[in-house]
Design an enzyme around this catalytic site. Structure first.
Site, PDB file in Angstrom:
ATOM      1  N   ALA A 183      91.759  24.820  53.603  1.00 43.16           N
ATOM      2  CA  ALA A 183      91.338  25.321  54.666  1.00 43.16           C
ATOM      3  C   ALA A 183      92.523  26.215  54.984  1.00 43.16           C
ATOM      4  O   ALA A 183      93.957  26.530  54.155  1.00 43.16           O
ATOM      5  CB  ALA A 183      91.419  24.312  55.789  1.00 43.16           C
ATOM      6  N   GLY A 210      90.941  21.689  51.351  1.00 41.77           N
ATOM      7  CA  GLY A 210      89.637  22.066  51.648  1.00 41.77           C
ATOM      8  C   GLY A 210      88.776  22.501  50.259  1.00 41.77           C
ATOM      9  O   GLY A 210      87.549  22.505  50.121  1.00 41.77           O
ATOM     10  N   GLU A 228      87.870  19.736  48.332  1.00 47.52           N
ATOM     11  CA  GLU A 228      86.802  18.974  49.205  1.00 47.52           C
ATOM     12  C   GLU A 228      85.423  19.783  48.986  1.00 47.52           C
ATOM     13  O   GLU A 228      84.444  18.980  48.894  1.00 47.52           O
ATOM     14  CB  GLU A 228      87.165  18.976  50.469  1.00 47.52           C
ATOM     15  CG  GLU A 228      88.273  17.982  50.741  1.00 47.52           C
ATOM     16  CD  GLU A 228      88.877  17.943  52.187  1.00 47.52           C
ATOM     17  OE1 GLU A 228      89.447  18.902  52.681  1.00 47.52           O
ATOM     18  OE2 GLU A 228      88.748  16.800  52.894  1.00 47.52           O
ATOM     19  N   GLU A 250      97.276  17.949  51.388  1.00 48.43           N
ATOM     20  CA  GLU A 250      97.392  17.849  52.834  1.00 48.43           C
ATOM     21  C   GLU A 250      98.577  17.041  53.456  1.00 48.43           C
ATOM     22  O   GLU A 250      99.285  17.352  54.515  1.00 48.43           O
ATOM     23  CB  GLU A 250      96.018  17.397  53.708  1.00 48.43           C
ATOM     24  CG  GLU A 250      94.921  18.258  53.476  1.00 48.43           C
ATOM     25  CD  GLU A 250      94.004  18.061  52.275  1.00 48.43           C
ATOM     26  OE1 GLU A 250      94.404  17.553  51.140  1.00 48.43           O
ATOM     27  OE2 GLU A 250      92.832  18.801  52.363  1.00 48.43           O
TER      28      GLU A 250
HETATM   29  N1  CAA Z   1      95.766  29.029  53.795  1.00 46.99           N
HETATM   30  C1  CAA Z   1      96.302  30.228  54.135  1.00 46.99           C
HETATM   31  N2  CAA Z   1      96.896  31.262  53.309  1.00 46.99           N
HETATM   32  C2  CAA Z   1      96.813  30.696  51.980  1.00 46.99           C
HETATM   33  C3  CAA Z   1      96.754  29.365  51.427  1.00 46.99           C
HETATM   34  C4  CAA Z   1      95.924  28.526  52.530  1.00 46.99           C
HETATM   35  N3  CAA Z   1      95.722  27.232  52.347  1.00 46.99           N
HETATM   36  N4  CAA Z   1      96.929  29.266  50.310  1.00 46.99           N
HETATM   37  C5  CAA Z   1      97.618  30.327  50.115  1.00 46.99           C
HETATM   38  N5  CAA Z   1      97.463  31.399  50.828  1.00 46.99           N
HETATM   39  C6  CAA Z   1      98.054  32.451  51.025  1.00 46.99           C
HETATM   40  C7  CAA Z   1      99.451  32.500  50.947  1.00 46.99           C
HETATM   41  O1  CAA Z   1     100.255  32.142  52.225  1.00 46.99           O
HETATM   42  C8  CAA Z   1      99.857  33.936  50.422  1.00 46.99           C
HETATM   43  O2  CAA Z   1      99.768  34.741  51.301  1.00 46.99           O
HETATM   44  P1  CAA Z   1     100.879  36.012  51.457  1.00 46.99           P
HETATM   45  O3  CAA Z   1     100.918  36.846  50.493  1.00 46.99           O
HETATM   46  O4  CAA Z   1     100.316  36.779  52.820  1.00 46.99           O
HETATM   47  O5  CAA Z   1     102.104  35.272  51.753  1.00 46.99           O
HETATM   48  C9  CAA Z   1      98.824  33.995  49.331  1.00 46.99           C
HETATM   49  O6  CAA Z   1      97.892  33.457  49.798  1.00 46.99           O
HETATM   50  C10 CAA Z   1      99.363  33.739  47.738  1.00 46.99           C
HETATM   51  O7  CAA Z   1      99.778  32.231  47.959  1.00 46.99           O
HETATM   52  P2  CAA Z   1     101.294  32.050  47.183  1.00 46.99           P
HETATM   53  O8  CAA Z   1     102.179  33.242  47.421  1.00 46.99           O
HETATM   54  O9  CAA Z   1     101.619  30.824  48.049  1.00 46.99           O
HETATM   55  O10 CAA Z   1     100.896  31.814  45.779  1.00 46.99           O
HETATM   56  P3  CAA Z   1     101.880  30.870  44.814  1.00 46.99           P
HETATM   57  O11 CAA Z   1     101.274  31.250  43.553  1.00 46.99           O
HETATM   58  O12 CAA Z   1     102.997  30.899  45.078  1.00 46.99           O
HETATM   59  O13 CAA Z   1     101.229  29.347  45.313  1.00 46.99           O
HETATM   60  C11 CAA Z   1      99.468  27.741  45.636  1.00 46.99           C
HETATM   61  C12 CAA Z   1      99.939  29.007  45.095  1.00 46.99           C
HETATM   62  C13 CAA Z   1     100.397  26.643  45.090  1.00 46.99           C
HETATM   63  C14 CAA Z   1      97.950  27.553  45.780  1.00 46.99           C
HETATM   64  C15 CAA Z   1     100.162  27.884  47.080  1.00 46.99           C
HETATM   65  O14 CAA Z   1      99.440  29.006  47.666  1.00 46.99           O
HETATM   66  C16 CAA Z   1      99.900  26.699  48.285  1.00 46.99           C
HETATM   67  O15 CAA Z   1     100.369  25.524  47.890  1.00 46.99           O
HETATM   68  N6  CAA Z   1      98.717  26.856  49.076  1.00 46.99           N
HETATM   69  C17 CAA Z   1      98.278  25.942  49.987  1.00 46.99           C
HETATM   70  C18 CAA Z   1      97.662  24.771  49.481  1.00 46.99           C
HETATM   71  C19 CAA Z   1      97.199  23.707  50.607  1.00 46.99           C
HETATM   72  O16 CAA Z   1      98.341  23.134  51.135  1.00 46.99           O
HETATM   73  N7  CAA Z   1      96.102  23.654  50.740  1.00 46.99           N
HETATM   74  C20 CAA Z   1      95.571  22.402  51.819  1.00 46.99           C
HETATM   75  C21 CAA Z   1      95.466  23.223  53.222  1.00 46.99           C
HETATM   76  S1  CAA Z   1      95.225  22.122  54.380  1.00 46.99           S
HETATM   77  C22 CAA Z   1      93.447  21.846  54.364  1.00 46.99           C
HETATM   78  O17 CAA Z   1      92.785  22.079  53.493  1.00 46.99           O
HETATM   79  C23 CAA Z   1      92.869  20.685  55.441  1.00 46.99           C
HETATM   80  C24 CAA Z   1      91.684  20.060  55.370  1.00 46.99           C
HETATM   81  O18 CAA Z   1      91.579  19.272  54.509  1.00 46.99           O
HETATM   82  C25 CAA Z   1      90.415  20.398  56.425  1.00 46.99           C
END
Ligand code: CAA
Length: 259
Positions: A66, A112, A115, A135
């Site tokens: 998400a 998500g 999911e 999460e």
């Molecule tokens: N939401 C918003 N933006 C996201 C994102 C997310 N889930 N995942 C990645 N991005 C964005 C980053 O913020 C970044 O944007 P900017 O260039 O503007 O800074 C861009 O995508 C590239 O990401 P990274 O620079 O972080 O890339 P990386 O190669 O260093 O890392 C990754 C990759 C390990 C996937 C890392 O991006 C990450 O950990 N992302 C989040 C994963 C996460 O926590 N997902 C769960 C979300 S909560 C959820 O899903 C709730 C639910 O169940 C309803």
């Protein structure tokens, strides 16, 4: 169909949907969820669509979750609303679709994103894909059905380990624990998904839909066996059933009409 965050096209009765927010690793923001709800409803209502393949743009991410930036200031009520809305219009709508959905996991499937893949009826992962429910690293739990569907797919012990450690696993490990059906090279990902749907397309549409409903009932409803019995009975009323049996007996290829 023109969308801001999705690319969708129908080829030979298969609807291909690509989530197209590559810069944000295809994270599911509100607009993307609204568009997904719309294209899923279209797939469900359109008789030309016999199956759906869902993937993410690029080779880095299927969906990284998400959109964290969008819900950073949400309260409990808003959090619940986000989960309820998403589950109802997208995740449950996919799972309950009468058409088979395949997630073609072309990279990170996190939160998500995993999911979404788990709501699909089948999952194929590219060999470089990484899967997980991180999460708890955000002080959250999965909100789009992840606690339920991961448990159904891999069992309680593995599900609790993956969710509470926020561990990310490889495609190979995901295959080993039954989280994905196949792993293939990135180049073969859509090819493999298409091959599976091309097989399903040759089968009797009403029986395929009854099978999906019955399998869903095995994990989602207490009386799954009753649902299966009822769906089994209904199949006997269809023209496709008569055609299928007649083709078998007469040693010819069946011609199903979905009636
Ligand atoms: N939401 C918003 N933006 C996201 C994102 C997310 N889930 N995942 C990645 N991005 C964005 C980053 O913020 C970044 O944007 P900017 O260039 O503007 O800074 C861009 O995508 C590239 O990401 P990274 O620079 O972080 O890339 P990386 O190669 O260093 O890392 C990754 C990759 C390990 C996937 C890392 O991006 C990450 O950990 N992302 C989040 C994963 C996460 O926590 N997902 C769960 C979300 S909560 C959820 O899903 C709730 C639910 O169940 C309803």
């Amino acid at each position: 169909m023109a969308y801001q965050n999705l690319i969708s096209e129908i080829k030979e009765n298969i609807l291909y949907i690509t989530i197209n927010r590559e810069k944000a690793l295809n994270a599911l923001n509100r607009d993307t969820l609204t568009e997904l709800a719309d294209v899923i409803a279209f797939a469900n209502e359109n008789a030309d669509v016999r199956g759906v393949i869902l993937t993410g743009a690029g080779e880095k991410a299927f969906v990284a979750g998400a959109d964290i930036k969008e819900f950073s200031d949400y309260n409990a009520e808003q959090g619940e609303e986000l989960a309820r809305n998403g589950q109802h219009h997208v995740f449950n709508a996919i799972e309950r679709s009468s058409k088979p959905f395949i997630a073609a996991i072309n990279g990170f499937a996190l939160g998500g994103g995993l999911e979404l893949a788990m709501a699909c009826h089948m999952r194929i992962a590219a060999s470089h894909a990484k899967l997980g429910l991180p999460e708890v690293t955000l002080g959250l739990i999965p909100g789009y059905g992840g606690t339920q569907r991961l448990t159904q797919l891999v069992g309680k012990g593995k599900a609790i380990e993956l969710i509470t450690t926020a561990g990310m696993i490889s495609a190979e490990e995901a295959l080993k624990i039954g989280l994905v059906n196949h792993t293939v090279s990135q180049e073969d990902l859509i090819i493999k998904a298409t091959e599976i749907l091309n097989l399903v397309k040759q089968r009797a549409p009403l029986a395929v839909s009854a099978a999906i409903k019955s399998v869903n009932a095995a994990v989602n409803e207490v009386n799954g066996y009753d649902v299966e019995i009822s769906e089994f009975g209904k199949c006997f009323e269809t023209e496709d059933f008569k055609e299928g049996v007649s083709a078998f007996i007469n040693k010819r290829k069946s011609l199903f009409k979905g009636r």
